[in-house]
Every structure is written in C-alpha cells, then in structure tokens.
Design an enzyme around this catalytic site. Structure first.
Site, PDB file in Angstrom:
ATOM      1  N   ARG A  58      66.694  43.799  25.579  1.00 25.27           N
ATOM      2  CA  ARG A  58      65.591  44.706  25.321  1.00 25.27           C
ATOM      3  C   ARG A  58      65.328  44.597  24.567  1.00 25.27           C
ATOM      4  NH1 ARG A  58      68.478  48.838  22.320  1.00 25.27           N
ATOM      5  NH2 ARG A  58      70.513  48.381  23.758  1.00 25.27           N
ATOM      6  N   TYR A 111      43.787  62.220  31.915  1.00 26.43           N
ATOM      7  CA  TYR A 111      44.929  61.525  33.206  1.00 26.43           C
ATOM      8  C   TYR A 111      45.758  62.837  33.450  1.00 26.43           C
ATOM      9  CZ  TYR A 111      48.176  59.887  35.891  1.00 26.43           C
ATOM     10  OH  TYR A 111      49.802  59.207  37.119  1.00 26.43           O
ATOM     11  N   ASP A 184      43.340  55.980  24.792  1.00 28.34           N
ATOM     12  CA  ASP A 184      43.566  55.011  25.592  1.00 28.34           C
ATOM     13  C   ASP A 184      42.885  54.252  26.327  1.00 28.34           C
ATOM     14  OD1 ASP A 184      44.208  55.252  28.847  1.00 28.34           O
ATOM     15  OD2 ASP A 184      45.354  56.549  28.744  1.00 28.34           O
ATOM     16  N   LYS A 209      47.032  48.994  35.499  1.00 29.61           N
ATOM     17  CA  LYS A 209      45.842  49.043  35.955  1.00 29.61           C
ATOM     18  C   LYS A 209      44.728  47.193  36.010  1.00 29.61           C
ATOM     19  CE  LYS A 209      46.721  53.091  36.843  1.00 29.61           C
ATOM     20  NZ  LYS A 209      47.542  53.362  36.009  1.00 29.61           N
TER      21      LYS A 209
HETATM   22  O1  P1T Z   1      50.710  54.730  36.041  1.00 30.60           O
HETATM   23  P1  P1T Z   1      51.423  54.728  34.370  1.00 30.60           P
HETATM   24  O2  P1T Z   1      51.052  52.900  34.182  1.00 30.60           O
HETATM   25  O3  P1T Z   1      52.463  55.163  34.147  1.00 30.60           O
HETATM   26  O4  P1T Z   1      50.005  55.333  33.868  1.00 30.60           O
HETATM   27  C1  P1T Z   1      49.507  56.100  33.388  1.00 30.60           C
HETATM   28  C2  P1T Z   1      47.914  56.378  33.041  1.00 30.60           C
HETATM   29  C3  P1T Z   1      47.902  56.197  31.306  1.00 30.60           C
HETATM   30  N1  P1T Z   1      47.083  56.293  31.025  1.00 30.60           N
HETATM   31  C4  P1T Z   1      45.594  56.279  32.405  1.00 30.60           C
HETATM   32  C5  P1T Z   1      43.764  57.025  32.262  1.00 30.60           C
HETATM   33  C6  P1T Z   1      45.797  56.101  33.948  1.00 30.60           C
HETATM   34  O5  P1T Z   1      45.442  56.344  34.454  1.00 30.60           O
HETATM   35  C7  P1T Z   1      47.604  56.192  34.020  1.00 30.60           C
HETATM   36  C8  P1T Z   1      47.376  56.027  34.951  1.00 30.60           C
HETATM   37  N2  P1T Z   1      46.677  56.820  36.219  1.00 30.60           N
HETATM   38  C9  P1T Z   1      46.765  56.187  37.559  1.00 30.60           C
HETATM   39  C10 P1T Z   1      47.940  56.142  38.131  1.00 30.60           C
HETATM   40  C11 P1T Z   1      45.688  56.460  38.441  1.00 30.60           C
HETATM   41  O6  P1T Z   1      45.900  56.598  39.551  1.00 30.60           O
HETATM   42  O7  P1T Z   1      45.132  57.499  38.004  1.00 30.60           O
END
Ligand code: P1T
Length: 389
Positions: A58, A111, A184, A209
């Site tokens: 961890r 988001y 972000d 992503k």
């Molecule tokens: O899904 P996660 O890895 O927890 O990330 C969250 C997140 C944070 N910031 C942005 C700009 C994002 O697009 C996302 C996650 N977005 C999607 C799952 C989507 O389809 O837009």
C-alpha cells in the site's frame, strides 16, 4: 514518508521521458520493462531494515514506483502518485489539502463524477464549493472566498463541452488569493498540455483515458511540483490506501510509453471528423477547440500542442435524434469513457453526465460526445454519415 521510494524524473524530450523515465533495466536480470511485483510485503533485513525503502505494497511497490516516476517526468513535475481511479486521485488530493469549512471553486461544466464527488460526498464533510465559469476570470475572482478558498479546480478542455480555461491566468488569480490551481489534464493528456509548466500546482488525471490508452485499466494520478505538498499527498495516499495494484500499474505504464504517437493520430482523425461534421446538415454545432470560431481557440493555441481527440456536436432534431445517432453507429462503440485506441460515442445527458441532470451543470439533451480513436479515418467518417442518417 520521505524515505519511501520514488524515482527522480529523467531528462530528454517528451517521448524519451515517456519511454525511459522511472525505471532503469533491472541490475540483476537486465529486464527492460519493470516486472509486475505481485507481492504485498517485503522481507526486512532485521527490524526496519528495508531494501530500497519497500515495506508494504500500500505504501510502495516497485511496479508502481516506476509508473509514478514516469508520470512525474511527462508532466514536468517533481513527484507523481498513481491512484486506483481518477476519482480516488481527486478525493485523496482534497483530503490532503482541505479541511472542514474550506472552500473550492469548481468549473460549472466539470465532469459529472467530479461534481458529484464535491456535491454529494465532500460537502457532507464540511467542504463548500462554488461552480463557476472558469473562462471568466472576473467570475472566478468573485467566487473566491479570501482565507477559505484552498483550491481553484480547472478542467481544460472540459468534459463534455470542450471549454478552455487559461491555465497561466487562472494560476495567477488563484495564487493572488492564497489558493492552489488544480488542473484536470485528462482530456489533453501530458503530450498536448503540461499545466505545471504554466503555473498550476497540481495535475490530476484519470489515467483510465489517454494515458492508459487501451480501455483495459481504470486508474488515476496526481503530479505535483512542490515537495512539501508531495509529502502531504504521499501521506494521504498511504493513509487512505486508494492505490492501484501492480498489474494495473504495469498496463498504465505500458500505455504511457506510446502516448505521443497515439495522440498525434487521435488529433489527425479528430480534425477530419470535425471537418466532416461541420459540413453535415444534421449537425447544428460542432464543439472543438481547434475550430477558429471556438471561444477558447486562442487560449488553446497558446497552451496546447494540438487540440486533442475529443469532439462534441449538437444534432438537429433534439434528444431523440442524438440518441438515435449514438445507437446507429457501429465503428464508434456506444459506451462511456474515452481516450482508448477505439472510437467511442455517447450521449452525455443520459450517460456520463446523468449525475448532474437537474443541476446548473446539466448538459444539452441534443449533445453527442465522440472519443475519436485511431482507426482508419475514412471508416470513421462513413460510420458517422450512417449514424446521422
Ligand atoms: O473514471 P475515473 O478514472 O475515476 O476518472 C474520473 C474522471 C475525472 N476527470 C475527467 C475529466 C474524467 O473524464 C473522468 C472520467 N470520465 C468518464 C468516465 C467519462 O466517460 O467521461
């Protein structure tokens, strides 16, 4: 926490750092790629006699250390932190930097999951927030509460409306008020935009992503340039424990190595898709920062290398036609998420941003979002033509 292992950032151009930073071939075997250290604990040479600082996975794991070094290097930061998801990264950062009674300025088109985190989770623990148009510097200044605003949170380009915030200007506004600027950088990726070099204090990623890039792993990241803040984040990363396992780190690190070549093809294909959509009679508006008429075009040209692989558009005929287009597409897969090699199509109002329905952050019902992949461009255009009827 400072005795925890972390690799320093390597030098060189972006692609060199993406490929080499964070790891030297294994001194024993010469393994060129970091092994997947599937271990939860480490033998100590006498009590407290840690080998390389590794104690428990961890706190640190060598596969994660390699990824964290590479993440810091590609963002030009001092330290990177790999997290279990983008939202886990966001939550860990908030706990590391804010206390009950503090305040955060958020984008009014963040988001949906980010807004939900602040509105439905952090608020119950006493953290206040104000959604504001981050393209309007006066509105940001007015929303800041001197003495209690800790973070100005920027997404640029935003998800899904692709608005662009001026990182350099917002860093100055935040710093004047004693706050930090968090960016972000998920949509741009570190290949197209490096917020820390423009004055931001923290970069957040959903590495699910573009960084991972193959739709096969969920992950998140934080990168910082201040070592004191890094200590705080490291403490909370370990104390909260929302960390990725070694196999997730391996996949994310493997994706990162090809980010530059993938992003160039994402951008090439997105530009062709935008050109096609702007001429299509069933499309009323195309949202893409690369278009000269986009309100953020000038700022995007200054702070981004290219304009990215995300495109949104509005469909003539409203929600029903937008939903029909999403359902008719075949090469574009109907699904949430973005940034993988395969093209995705979705309806933000009913899918990724359903959690902000009925709030100020609600997105237009006729909006369709594309994550333009790296397939053959002509196949993507033919698919969109069919989808739009
Ligand atoms: O899904 P996660 O890895 O927890 O990330 C969250 C997140 C944070 N910031 C942005 C700009 C994002 O697009 C996302 C996650 N977005 C999607 C799952 C989507 O389809 O837009």
């Amino acid at each position: 926490m400072s005795d925890q292992p972390h690799e320093t950032t390597a030098k060189g151009g972006f692609e060199t750092r993406a490929i080499h930073a964070g790891y030297e071939p294994d001194p024993t075997t010469g393994a060129v790629i970091p092994p997947i250290y599937a271990t939860s604990t480490y033998k100590q040479d006498g009590v407290g006699g840690l080998r390389g600082g590794y104690e428990y996975s961890r706190s640190a794991n060598p596969t994660r250390t390699a990824l964290e070094g590479a993440l810091a290097a590609v963002e030009d930061g001092e330290r990177g932190f790999a997290m279990a998801s983008g939202l886990a990264a966001e939550d860990t950062l908030v706990r590391a930097t804010c206390r009950p009674g503090d305040h955060v300025v958020l984008p009014d088109d963040a988001y949906g999951g980010t807004f939900r985190l602040f509105d439905k989770v952090e608020k119950a623990w006493g953290l206040e927030h104000t959604p504001v148009d981050l393209t309007d510097l006066d509105a940001v200044r007015a929303a800041i509460r001197p003495g209690s605003t800790r973070l100005v949170w920027l997404e640029t380009p935003t998800n899904p409306l692709l608005n662009v915030g001026d990182i350099e200007a917002l860093a100055a506004v935040a710093h004047d008020a004693g706050a930090m600027l968090v960016v972000d950088n998920t949509f741009a990726s570190p290949y197209l935009q490096q917020p820390l070099t423009l004055g931001a204090d923290v970069v957040v990623h959903s590495t699910t992503k573009y960084v991972g890039g193959h739709s096969d792993v969920v992950g998140g990241a934080l990168v910082v340039r201040d070592l004191e803040l890094a200590e705080q984040v490291a403490f909370h990363q370990n104390s909260i424990g929302a960390v990725p396992g070694p196999f997730d780190c391996f996949l994310t690190h493997r994706g990162l190595k090809t980010l530059g070549v993938r992003m160039d093809r994402h951008c090439d294909n997105a530009e062709k898709v935008v050109e096609f959509l702007t001429r299509h009679p069933a499309v009323t508006q195309v949202l893409y920062p690369g278009l000269p008429e986009h309100p953020g075009h000038e700022v995007a040209s200054r702070q981004m290398k290219r304009y990215g692989g995300m495109v949104a558009f509005r469909v003539a005929g409203g929600e029903q036609q937008a939903l029909a287009a999403c359902e008719r597409a075949q090469v574009f897969t109907l699904g949430e998420s973005l940034g993988g090699v395969e093209s995705l199509i979705e309806h933000p109002g009913r899918m990724t941003h359903a959690s902000v329905a009925g709030t100020d952050l609600e997105v237009p019902a006729d909006l369709v979002r594309l994550s333009v992949g790296i397939e053959t461009a002509d196949d993507l255009l033919a698919d969109l033509d069919r989808a739009l009827g």
